[in-house]
Write a protein that holds these residues in place. Sequence first.
Motif, mmCIF file in Angstrom:
data_model
loop_
_atom_site.group_PDB
_atom_site.id
_atom_site.type_symbol
_atom_site.label_atom_id
_atom_site.label_comp_id
_atom_site.label_asym_id
_atom_site.label_seq_id
_atom_site.Cartn_x
_atom_site.Cartn_y
_atom_site.Cartn_z
ATOM 1 N N VAL A 40 0.840 -1.205 0.000
ATOM 2 C CA VAL A 40 0.000 0.000 0.000
ATOM 3 C C VAL A 40 0.868 1.246 0.000
ATOM 4 O O VAL A 40 0.622 2.199 -0.752
ATOM 5 C CB VAL A 40 -0.958 -0.010 1.221
ATOM 6 N N THR A 41 1.906 1.257 0.836
ATOM 7 C CA THR A 41 2.801 2.417 0.910
ATOM 8 C C THR A 41 3.497 2.651 -0.422
ATOM 9 O O THR A 41 3.604 3.789 -0.880
ATOM 10 C CB THR A 41 3.838 2.224 2.032
ATOM 11 N N ARG A 42 3.959 1.562 -1.057
ATOM 12 C CA ARG A 42 4.638 1.715 -2.349
ATOM 13 C C ARG A 42 3.671 2.188 -3.432
ATOM 14 O O ARG A 42 4.056 2.930 -4.324
ATOM 15 C CB ARG A 42 5.306 0.404 -2.748
ATOM 16 N N ALA A 43 2.404 1.781 -3.346
ATOM 17 C CA ALA A 43 1.401 2.234 -4.323
ATOM 18 C C ALA A 43 1.067 3.706 -4.115
ATOM 19 O O ALA A 43 0.890 4.458 -5.079
ATOM 20 C CB ALA A 43 0.146 1.391 -4.220
ATOM 21 N N GLU A 44 1.003 4.112 -2.845
ATOM 22 C CA GLU A 44 0.683 5.514 -2.545
ATOM 23 C C GLU A 44 1.868 6.434 -2.805
ATOM 24 O O GLU A 44 1.682 7.592 -3.145
ATOM 25 C CB GLU A 44 0.251 5.647 -1.075
ATOM 26 N N ARG A 45 3.081 5.910 -2.613
ATOM 27 C CA ARG A 45 4.290 6.707 -2.806
ATOM 28 C C ARG A 45 5.250 5.946 -3.709
ATOM 29 O O ARG A 45 6.248 5.393 -3.246
ATOM 30 C CB ARG A 45 4.935 6.994 -1.452
ATOM 31 N N GLN A 142 2.238 8.638 10.335
ATOM 32 C CA GLN A 142 0.796 8.495 10.499
ATOM 33 C C GLN A 142 0.340 9.087 11.827
ATOM 34 O O GLN A 142 -0.705 9.751 11.894
ATOM 35 C CB GLN A 142 0.395 7.018 10.406
ATOM 36 N N TRP A 191 -9.223 7.021 8.215
ATOM 37 C CA TRP A 191 -7.940 6.816 7.533
ATOM 38 C C TRP A 191 -6.952 6.101 8.456
ATOM 39 O O TRP A 191 -6.274 5.156 8.040
ATOM 40 C CB TRP A 191 -7.377 8.165 7.080
ATOM 41 N N VAL A 195 -5.072 2.376 7.851
ATOM 42 C CA VAL A 195 -3.635 2.193 7.669
ATOM 43 C C VAL A 195 -2.950 1.582 8.902
ATOM 44 O O VAL A 195 -1.733 1.439 8.911
ATOM 45 C CB VAL A 195 -2.925 3.537 7.303
#
Length: 198
Positions: A40-45, A142, A191, A195
């Motif tokens: 998820v982190t790699r997709a968002e950033r 976060q 949110w 996460v």
Amino acid sequence: MKTSADLVRDYLSAVEREASALPADRRQELLADLAEHIEVTRAERPDAVIGEVLAELGDPRTIAATALAEVGNGAAGAPARSGVDAPAGRGKVHPLVPLLMLTLSLPFMMVFPDLPGPLFGVLLRVTGAVLLCTSVHWVAVQKTTGVLLAAVLPSAVIATWNLSGGGPAGDVPALLANLAMLVLLAGTAAWLWRVRRA
């Protein structure tokens, strides 16, 4: 040179090795949660360096010690298998508790506008922020974002309204402003829930 996939695999292997005292199903759940968080982190950033993403998750020993403490293996003060003691008192509070405290602080102040309502609302907000900051369920970025959006910003806006007299005048504008603030708090809590780490 190692690829991103190699670094992720090495990181997850280190967590698995450190968490070998966990029951197998809990260990697999932990690894799946970490892998999902990395994805998820790699997709968002997409431009983020994989080393930074892994560093944000934390040291594998700390993650394993926390997981062991949560299932009770480290609760009696016994050191975790890696030699790292589980942080005392951390991870004991369900992640929903700080989120509810932060979100419900504003409605409480709206329903009980006279003392002790606002005082209790502020105590809810401060306690929720402290629990969020000391929780093991979120990484530092976060936690900071959550505290800024759910505690600092609403407090600053309300203080500005009250001190300057420049807040919304009349019942309808004040209600709309309070509802907008409530939407911000609920959105931030949703949110943070999405996460969170297991």
